[in-house]
Design a protein around this motif. Structure first.
Motif, PDB file in Angstrom:
ATOM      1  N   PHE A 182       0.935  -1.291  -0.012  1.00 37.37           N
ATOM      2  CA  PHE A 182       0.094  -0.059  -0.076  1.00 37.37           C
ATOM      3  C   PHE A 182       1.054   1.309  -0.068  1.00 37.37           C
ATOM      4  O   PHE A 182       0.445   2.520  -0.488  1.00 37.37           O
ATOM      5  N   VAL A 183       1.995   1.240   0.765  1.00 39.05           N
ATOM      6  CA  VAL A 183       2.869   2.311   0.652  1.00 39.05           C
ATOM      7  C   VAL A 183       3.208   2.702  -0.849  1.00 39.05           C
ATOM      8  O   VAL A 183       3.432   3.728  -1.325  1.00 39.05           O
ATOM      9  N   ILE A 184       3.485   1.603  -1.523  1.00 41.91           N
ATOM     10  CA  ILE A 184       4.137   1.688  -2.983  1.00 41.91           C
ATOM     11  C   ILE A 184       2.900   2.401  -3.852  1.00 41.91           C
ATOM     12  O   ILE A 184       3.313   3.140  -4.496  1.00 41.91           O
ATOM     13  N   PHE A 185       1.705   1.690  -3.488  1.00 38.72           N
ATOM     14  CA  PHE A 185       0.616   2.275  -4.202  1.00 38.72           C
ATOM     15  C   PHE A 185       0.358   3.817  -4.104  1.00 38.72           C
ATOM     16  O   PHE A 185      -0.025   4.475  -5.014  1.00 38.72           O
ATOM     17  N   GLY A 186       0.442   4.242  -2.745  1.00 35.01           N
ATOM     18  CA  GLY A 186       0.466   5.579  -2.363  1.00 35.01           C
ATOM     19  C   GLY A 186       1.542   6.493  -3.290  1.00 35.01           C
ATOM     20  O   GLY A 186       1.464   7.563  -3.642  1.00 35.01           O
ATOM     21  N   ALA A 187       2.784   5.982  -3.309  1.00 34.65           N
ATOM     22  CA  ALA A 187       3.875   6.682  -3.750  1.00 34.65           C
ATOM     23  C   ALA A 187       3.734   6.749  -5.213  1.00 34.65           C
ATOM     24  O   ALA A 187       4.224   7.776  -5.944  1.00 34.65           O
ATOM     25  N   ALA A 188       3.370   5.637  -5.964  1.00 34.52           N
ATOM     26  CA  ALA A 188       2.882   5.756  -7.264  1.00 34.52           C
ATOM     27  C   ALA A 188       2.017   6.769  -7.662  1.00 34.52           C
ATOM     28  O   ALA A 188       1.850   7.458  -8.724  1.00 34.52           O
ATOM     29  N   ILE A 189       1.024   7.032  -6.830  1.00 32.54           N
ATOM     30  CA  ILE A 189      -0.021   7.956  -7.070  1.00 32.54           C
ATOM     31  C   ILE A 189       0.417   9.297  -6.942  1.00 32.54           C
ATOM     32  O   ILE A 189       0.252  10.303  -7.834  1.00 32.54           O
ATOM     33  N   GLY A 190       1.201   9.377  -5.737  1.00 32.58           N
ATOM     34  CA  GLY A 190       1.824  10.888  -5.553  1.00 32.58           C
ATOM     35  C   GLY A 190       2.944  11.162  -6.630  1.00 32.58           C
ATOM     36  O   GLY A 190       3.018  12.296  -6.842  1.00 32.58           O
ATOM     37  N   ALA A 191       3.585  10.338  -7.066  1.00 28.35           N
ATOM     38  CA  ALA A 191       4.801  10.709  -8.095  1.00 28.35           C
ATOM     39  C   ALA A 191       4.141  10.980  -9.303  1.00 28.35           C
ATOM     40  O   ALA A 191       4.811  11.736 -10.137  1.00 28.35           O
ATOM     41  N   GLY A 192       2.864  10.409  -9.710  1.00 28.25           N
ATOM     42  CA  GLY A 192       2.317  10.875 -11.036  1.00 28.25           C
ATOM     43  C   GLY A 192       1.481  12.184 -10.846  1.00 28.25           C
ATOM     44  O   GLY A 192       1.894  13.040  -9.922  1.00 28.25           O
ATOM     45  N   LEU A 193       0.131  12.417 -11.344  1.00 26.46           N
ATOM     46  CA  LEU A 193      -0.642  13.422 -11.185  1.00 26.46           C
ATOM     47  C   LEU A 193      -1.630  13.279 -10.150  1.00 26.46           C
ATOM     48  O   LEU A 193      -2.582  14.028 -10.132  1.00 26.46           O
ATOM     49  N   GLY A 194      -1.677  12.161  -9.474  1.00 21.44           N
ATOM     50  CA  GLY A 194      -2.715  12.042  -8.351  1.00 21.44           C
ATOM     51  C   GLY A 194      -2.666  13.179  -7.293  1.00 21.44           C
ATOM     52  O   GLY A 194      -3.934  13.428  -7.207  1.00 21.44           O
TER      53      GLY A 194
END
Length: 605
Positions: A182-194
């Motif tokens: 879930f940390v990886i998921f959050g980081a992936a959204i944050g690093a994109g345009l999420g």
């Protein structure tokens, strides 16, 4: 060393950090799809991948400090490798060490975990673990009921270090198998345009309202916190945008910081992610994570409703204006950006609730969706040139946060391991029952005080784990269902984020807004009154935790509690009202929180 050499070294370190981060991300995602990997392999590898982020990839003031960090990291990685490589033989020892070498490795592992926690989250948590270890080793010399019969050294240390009863226990399993994904998921959204999409949507929805910038902070914190699960990360990310906006519109600096600190605290209780504590709760209760999400939804919404009420009252007090029209994005831009978080969120919720997949499997699928969206810019055109920087940012952010969470959870595992071996948890449970004289509300008060005191010094997840290990059984013996007891402890473990003297989010927000922290804390406590009241409300009205099973009663309980929060916010914020009106509002609010929904309806009709 020349300047050119320094640049080359810095570049090499960045590459090394990037590769290490990639290894951590790939390993934890691979675990989701790899089937059963022995715990004494996956959990030591998890710790080994976390160690460099705490001991090496941090700034040092002296060469001595860096040298010590290198030694701790190398020793820890070597000990983890030894456990993983000798897993089969160690399992046959059933938690009992054999020979001086194994005792030395066990002591080394404990020392590395304690020092890792000290560097990651300061001294309080490892100090608690040291006290627990001292009790396990010397508790047989204590008189009376608080002592224990004594445990052989080899068995005591072995259970903690080569079996699954301490640093490789179930808590570490949650960190490895669920939280990391879930940390990886959050980081992936944050690093994109999420992240940008969260802010755009929140600004569009709330920016035109009275005190618009503050309400944008609430919505953005609820949205961003639902994926980060970290109050500190929430303050740093949303606060970087909302705090300057609030100050520019004439908000008092202390109020702006209080709004951000309080709203950001809600990230740890806002579904669907809720931070590491919720996954720990699901494991301890042996229940579906989706059941935790369902139960937590209405209380979390009430928390943010209370913050919204407080902001509305402060807005009238200070004459706070909406945001300027040019600062509010057009619906067209919001519509272009929203899919960057709606698609990954949709995949996550579909996989968990519709397809019935495990939380980690759902998060992995949602992560792949978020990674695929990194290929596009905000106008949905290919942006291949941005892919590598975005991937690197996501991997490094995820690996660093995984390491911090591992530091907390693995150290907390020592405390839980000692409690289980010595039976101390049962003794403290008995003491709570005795002090409360078998009554529920005195036991709740004792538990709340313990959570507040412990939460002042250790992170929320560790405070929850330790408190629920000793107080949870007492509350359950007094008739509280397990889920209610765990959520009560979890909420009160959060109190210290805004309650002096140690209020982490307040300190961060006050520093960013350049405001006196004590004044910020006072206003944050008034805005965050839901944190103090809502747990009592769902104890009095359990239907709040069962919106799917008892929808009508849950909605009535929600409305009753919301009315109480409005009255209490009015009593605390509107200093210009007569004292008797404020007192009456507060008394009615307390009655609405403490009385069951059916009792309130019975009195009304």
């Amino acid at each position: 060393m020349t300047l050119h050499d320094g640049d080359r070294l810095a570049g090499a370190l960045r590459w090394a950090a990037g590769l290490l981060a990639l290894a951590s991300v790939v390993f934890h995602l691979w675990l989701v799809f790899s089937g059963l990997v022995p715990n004494l392999i996956s959990r030591p590898v998890h710790l080994a991948l976390a160690l460099p982020w705490v001991f090496l990839l941090v700034p040092y003031r002296t060469a001595l400090g860096r040298g010590a960090g290198v030694l701790f990291c190398l020793a820890g990685v070597a000990a983890c490798a030894w456990v993983a490589l000798n897993r089969a033989e160690l399992e046959d020892q059933y938690g009992s060490l054999e020979g001086g070498f194994q005792v030395a490795v066990a002591l080394l592992l404990l020392a590395v975990v304690l020092e890792m926690a000290r560097r990651a989250v300061k001294m309080a948590l490892p100090a608690a673990a040291l006290v627990a270890l001292a009790y396990g080793l010397l508790g047989q010399h204590l008189p009376g009921r608080m002592g224990h019969p004594g445990i052989p050294l080899e068995s005591f240390l072995g259970t903690l270090t080569i079996a699954e009863g301490g640093i490789w226990g179930p808590l570490t399993g949650i960190s490895v198998n669920i939280v990391a994904v879930f940390v990886i998921f959050g980081a992936a959204i944050g690093a994109g345009l999420g992240g940008e999409a969260f802010m755009a949507l929140a600004t569009r929805l709330a920016g035109r309202l009275e005190a618009g910038a503050a309400k944008v902070s609430v919505l953005a914190s609820a949205l961003f916190g639902s994926i980060s699960g970290s109050a500190s990360a929430n303050v740093a990310s949303t606060g970087a945008i909302t705090l300057p906006a609030m100050k520019r519109l004439g908000y008092p600096a202390s109020l702006a910081a209080a709004v951000e600190a309080t709203a950001s605290t809600g990230g740890q209780i806002m579904p669907p992610l809720m931070g590491a504590g919720a996954f720990v709760m699901a494991e301890l209760l042996r229940t579906r994570y989706t059941a935790i999400v369902e139960a937590a939804l209405f209380p979390a919404l009430l928390f943010f409703v209370a913050v919204w009420f407080g902001i509305a009252l402060f807005a009238r007090r200070y004459g706070l204006k909406p945001m300027a029209a040019e600062e509010i994005p057009a619906w067209r831009r919001v519509g272009r950006l929203s899919p960057f978080f709606l698609i990954p969120f949709g995949v996550l919720l579909w996989a968990m609730f519709a397809a019935g997949r495990t939380p980690q499997y759902a998060a992995a699928l949602a992560t792949f969706a978020a990674l695929a969206l990194m290929l596009l810019d905000d106008r949905w055109r290919p942006a291949l040139g941005r892919l590598l920087p975005r991937l690197s940012e996501a991997a490094v952010a995820a690996a660093r946060q995984i390491a911090v969470i591992a530091s907390i959870i693995i150290c907390a595992g020592i405390v839980v391991g000692v409690l289980n071996q010595t039976g101390l948890g049962v003794k403290i449970t008995s003491a709570i029952l005795t002090l409360s004289d078998g009554s529920l509300y005195p036991a709740l008060l004792l538990t709340a005080l313990a959570c507040l005191i412990l939460g002042m010094e250790v992170p929320t997840t560790a405070a929850y784990v330790i408190c629920v290990s000793v107080a949870g059984p007492a509350l359950q013996k007094l008739g509280l269902p397990p889920l209610q007891a765990h959520l009560f402890v979890f909420w009160y473990a959060l109190l210290s984020t805004i309650t002096p003297p140690v209020c982490g989010t307040v300190f961060i927000a006050a520093g960013m807004a350049e405001a006196p922290w004590l004044k910020v804390a006072g206003q944050a406590m008034r805005l965050g009154l839901g944190l103090y009241v809502v747990p009592l409300a769902f104890i009095a009205s359990p239907s709040l935790l069962d919106p799917l099973g008892q929808p009508a009663w849950a909605i009535l309980a929600f409305l009753k509690t919301a009315l109480g929060l409005w009255l209490l916010a009015r009593a605390l914020v509107r200093a210009e009202d007569p004292w008797w009106l404020r007192l009456a509002s507060a008394l009615i609010a307390v009655a609405l929180a403490f009385l069951p929904t059916r009792g309130v309806l019975g009195m009304a009709f």
